[in-house]
Write a protein that holds these residues in place. Structure first.
Motif, PDB file in Angstrom:
ATOM      1  N   ALA A  91      11.866 -11.282  -3.237  1.00 21.07           N
ATOM      2  CA  ALA A  91      11.886 -10.777  -4.608  1.00 21.07           C
ATOM      3  C   ALA A  91      13.133  -9.927  -4.826  1.00 21.07           C
ATOM      4  O   ALA A  91      13.740  -9.431  -3.871  1.00 21.07           O
ATOM      5  N   ASP A  92      13.499  -9.785  -6.081  1.00 19.90           N
ATOM      6  CA  ASP A  92      14.570  -8.870  -6.479  1.00 19.90           C
ATOM      7  C   ASP A  92      13.919  -7.682  -7.167  1.00 19.90           C
ATOM      8  O   ASP A  92      13.077  -7.852  -8.054  1.00 19.90           O
ATOM      9  N   LEU A  93      14.298  -6.493  -6.742  1.00 20.98           N
ATOM     10  CA  LEU A  93      13.754  -5.262  -7.320  1.00 20.98           C
ATOM     11  C   LEU A  93      14.902  -4.333  -7.691  1.00 20.98           C
ATOM     12  O   LEU A  93      15.936  -4.316  -7.017  1.00 20.98           O
ATOM     13  N   PRO A  94      14.713  -3.529  -8.726  1.00 21.84           N
ATOM     14  CA  PRO A  94      15.734  -2.518  -9.023  1.00 21.84           C
ATOM     15  C   PRO A  94      15.866  -1.567  -7.831  1.00 21.84           C
ATOM     16  O   PRO A  94      14.862  -1.132  -7.252  1.00 21.84           O
ATOM     17  N   THR A  95      17.085  -1.277  -7.456  1.00 22.47           N
ATOM     18  CA  THR A  95      17.340  -0.426  -6.287  1.00 22.47           C
ATOM     19  C   THR A  95      16.589   0.893  -6.360  1.00 22.47           C
ATOM     20  O   THR A  95      16.024   1.352  -5.373  1.00 22.47           O
ATOM     21  N   ASP A  96      16.539   1.493  -7.549  1.00 23.74           N
ATOM     22  CA  ASP A  96      15.885   2.795  -7.673  1.00 23.74           C
ATOM     23  C   ASP A  96      14.354   2.705  -7.611  1.00 23.74           C
ATOM     24  O   ASP A  96      13.672   3.718  -7.556  1.00 23.74           O
ATOM     25  N   ALA A  97      13.785   1.485  -7.586  1.00 23.79           N
ATOM     26  CA  ALA A  97      12.329   1.326  -7.509  1.00 23.79           C
ATOM     27  C   ALA A  97      11.851   0.858  -6.135  1.00 23.79           C
ATOM     28  O   ALA A  97      10.649   0.849  -5.870  1.00 23.79           O
ATOM     29  N   VAL A  98      12.771   0.479  -5.257  1.00 23.41           N
ATOM     30  CA  VAL A  98      12.384  -0.115  -3.975  1.00 23.41           C
ATOM     31  C   VAL A  98      11.541   0.838  -3.130  1.00 23.41           C
ATOM     32  O   VAL A  98      10.501   0.447  -2.603  1.00 23.41           O
ATOM     33  N   ASN A  99      11.966   2.070  -2.976  1.00 25.72           N
ATOM     34  CA  ASN A  99      11.213   3.002  -2.126  1.00 25.72           C
ATOM     35  C   ASN A  99       9.817   3.266  -2.663  1.00 25.72           C
ATOM     36  O   ASN A  99       8.850   3.316  -1.904  1.00 25.72           O
ATOM     37  N   ARG A 100       9.695   3.418  -3.974  1.00 30.84           N
ATOM     38  CA  ARG A 100       8.379   3.640  -4.576  1.00 30.84           C
ATOM     39  C   ARG A 100       7.492   2.407  -4.389  1.00 30.84           C
ATOM     40  O   ARG A 100       6.320   2.522  -4.056  1.00 30.84           O
ATOM     41  N   PHE A 101       8.071   1.220  -4.583  1.00 27.84           N
ATOM     42  CA  PHE A 101       7.311  -0.009  -4.374  1.00 27.84           C
ATOM     43  C   PHE A 101       6.878  -0.125  -2.916  1.00 27.84           C
ATOM     44  O   PHE A 101       5.730  -0.444  -2.622  1.00 27.84           O
ATOM     45  N   ARG A 102       7.792   0.145  -1.983  1.00 26.26           N
ATOM     46  CA  ARG A 102       7.479   0.049  -0.553  1.00 26.26           C
ATOM     47  C   ARG A 102       6.328   0.989  -0.189  1.00 26.26           C
ATOM     48  O   ARG A 102       5.382   0.584   0.478  1.00 26.26           O
ATOM     49  N   GLU A 103       6.387   2.219  -0.638  1.00 24.37           N
ATOM     50  CA  GLU A 103       5.318   3.178  -0.343  1.00 24.37           C
ATOM     51  C   GLU A 103       3.977   2.692  -0.871  1.00 24.37           C
ATOM     52  O   GLU A 103       2.962   2.766  -0.186  1.00 24.37           O
ATOM     53  N   SER A 104       3.975   2.191  -2.085  1.00 19.17           N
ATOM     54  CA  SER A 104       2.740   1.700  -2.690  1.00 19.17           C
ATOM     55  C   SER A 104       2.216   0.462  -1.963  1.00 19.17           C
ATOM     56  O   SER A 104       1.032   0.376  -1.636  1.00 19.17           O
ATOM     57  N   TRP A 105       3.084  -0.501  -1.701  1.00 21.50           N
ATOM     58  CA  TRP A 105       2.692  -1.749  -1.049  1.00 21.50           C
ATOM     59  C   TRP A 105       2.177  -1.487   0.364  1.00 21.50           C
ATOM     60  O   TRP A 105       1.121  -1.977   0.758  1.00 21.50           O
ATOM     61  N   GLU A 106       2.904  -0.729   1.138  1.00 24.34           N
ATOM     62  CA  GLU A 106       2.544  -0.493   2.527  1.00 24.34           C
ATOM     63  C   GLU A 106       1.319   0.399   2.662  1.00 24.34           C
ATOM     64  O   GLU A 106       0.657   0.381   3.695  1.00 24.34           O
ATOM     65  N   ALA A 107       0.962   1.141   1.623  1.00 25.39           N
ATOM     66  CA  ALA A 107      -0.247   1.976   1.640  1.00 25.39           C
ATOM     67  C   ALA A 107      -1.515   1.117   1.591  1.00 25.39           C
ATOM     68  O   ALA A 107      -2.600   1.594   1.906  1.00 25.39           O
ATOM     69  N   HIS A 108      -1.385  -0.161   1.214  1.00 27.19           N
ATOM     70  CA  HIS A 108      -2.549  -1.042   1.096  1.00 27.19           C
ATOM     71  C   HIS A 108      -2.943  -1.703   2.406  1.00 27.19           C
ATOM     72  O   HIS A 108      -3.938  -2.427   2.449  1.00 27.19           O
ATOM     73  N   GLY A 109      -2.199  -1.479   3.473  1.00 27.09           N
ATOM     74  CA  GLY A 109      -2.589  -2.050   4.753  1.00 27.09           C
ATOM     75  C   GLY A 109      -1.437  -2.033   5.736  1.00 27.09           C
ATOM     76  O   GLY A 109      -0.268  -2.130   5.350  1.00 27.09           O
ATOM     77  N   LEU A 110      -1.773  -1.948   7.002  1.00 33.21           N
ATOM     78  CA  LEU A 110      -0.785  -1.850   8.065  1.00 33.21           C
ATOM     79  C   LEU A 110       0.151  -3.051   8.107  1.00 33.21           C
ATOM     80  O   LEU A 110       1.332  -2.925   8.404  1.00 33.21           O
TER      81      LEU A 110
END
Length: 186
Positions: A91-110
């Motif tokens: 996927a392509d994500l805005p650079t300034d949203a990647v860290n927030r997306f990563r934190e949210s996504w990875e919080a849903h499972g190991l």
């Protein structure tokens, strides 16, 4: 809720279509509550979920691989997910949203993971790979994860189940959930 499409008719005027869905669960209370209301309807093929027995065996292998190699169990698991096909997307994500997306996504499972592949400073976008954890896998995907872990364990001299035992494990799951391995591979 799982159900089965059991009927399809047209009204006399041909304007409206009636779909009958048969469900095993008690739907009477919800029906009474919503029968005269507009509702949102989504019908899609039911997913074939992974076997809990197969999941347990994956974690037994992960534990043994971690013990033998000195690598954390979480890292053995996350690395195994990255090695199989069909469990990620680009996927392509805005650079300034990647860290927030990563934190949210990875919080849903190991097993849920996000890796930045490239960053374009001119456009402000990043290309990322997004992996799905095994809790979302169907039979085919779980089989691929299990096969990968078995190969890793065997390479380390760790005893594993035979291919026949693995097949039986996955077949038991298929019978329990009304599917078989061949159907899951389609």
């Amino acid at each position: 809720m799982r159900g089965r499409l059991t009927g399809f008719t047209l009204d006399r005027d041909g304007e409206r279509q009636n779909i009958t869905v048969t469900v095993a669960a008690d739907f009477s209370e919800t029906y009474d509550e919503l029968k005269d209301e507009d509702v949102e309807v989504e019908i899609k093929k039911a997913a074939k979920h992974r076997s809990l027995e197969a999941n347990r065996y994956c974690w037994v292998l992960i534990d043994q691989i971690a013990e033998k190699t000195g690598i954390k169990k979480s890292e053995v698991y996350r690395a195994a997910i990255r090695e199989i096909g069909g469990v990620s997307l680009w996927a392509d994500l805005p650079t300034d949203a990647v860290n927030r997306f990563r934190e949210s996504w990875e919080a849903h499972g190991l097993g849920n993971q996000v890796e930045i592949v490239s960053t374009d400073d001119n456009t402000g976008w990043c290309e990322v790979v997004i992996w799905f954890g095994s809790s979302t896998y169907d039979t085919r995907q779980m089989s691929a994860l299990l096969d990968s872990l078995i190969q890793d364990a065997e390479a380390l001299g760790i005893p594993t189940i035979t291919p026949k035992e693995e097949e039986k494990m996955l077949q038991r799951w298929g019978k329990k959930h009304g599917s078989d391995r061949e159907k899951a591979d389609e």
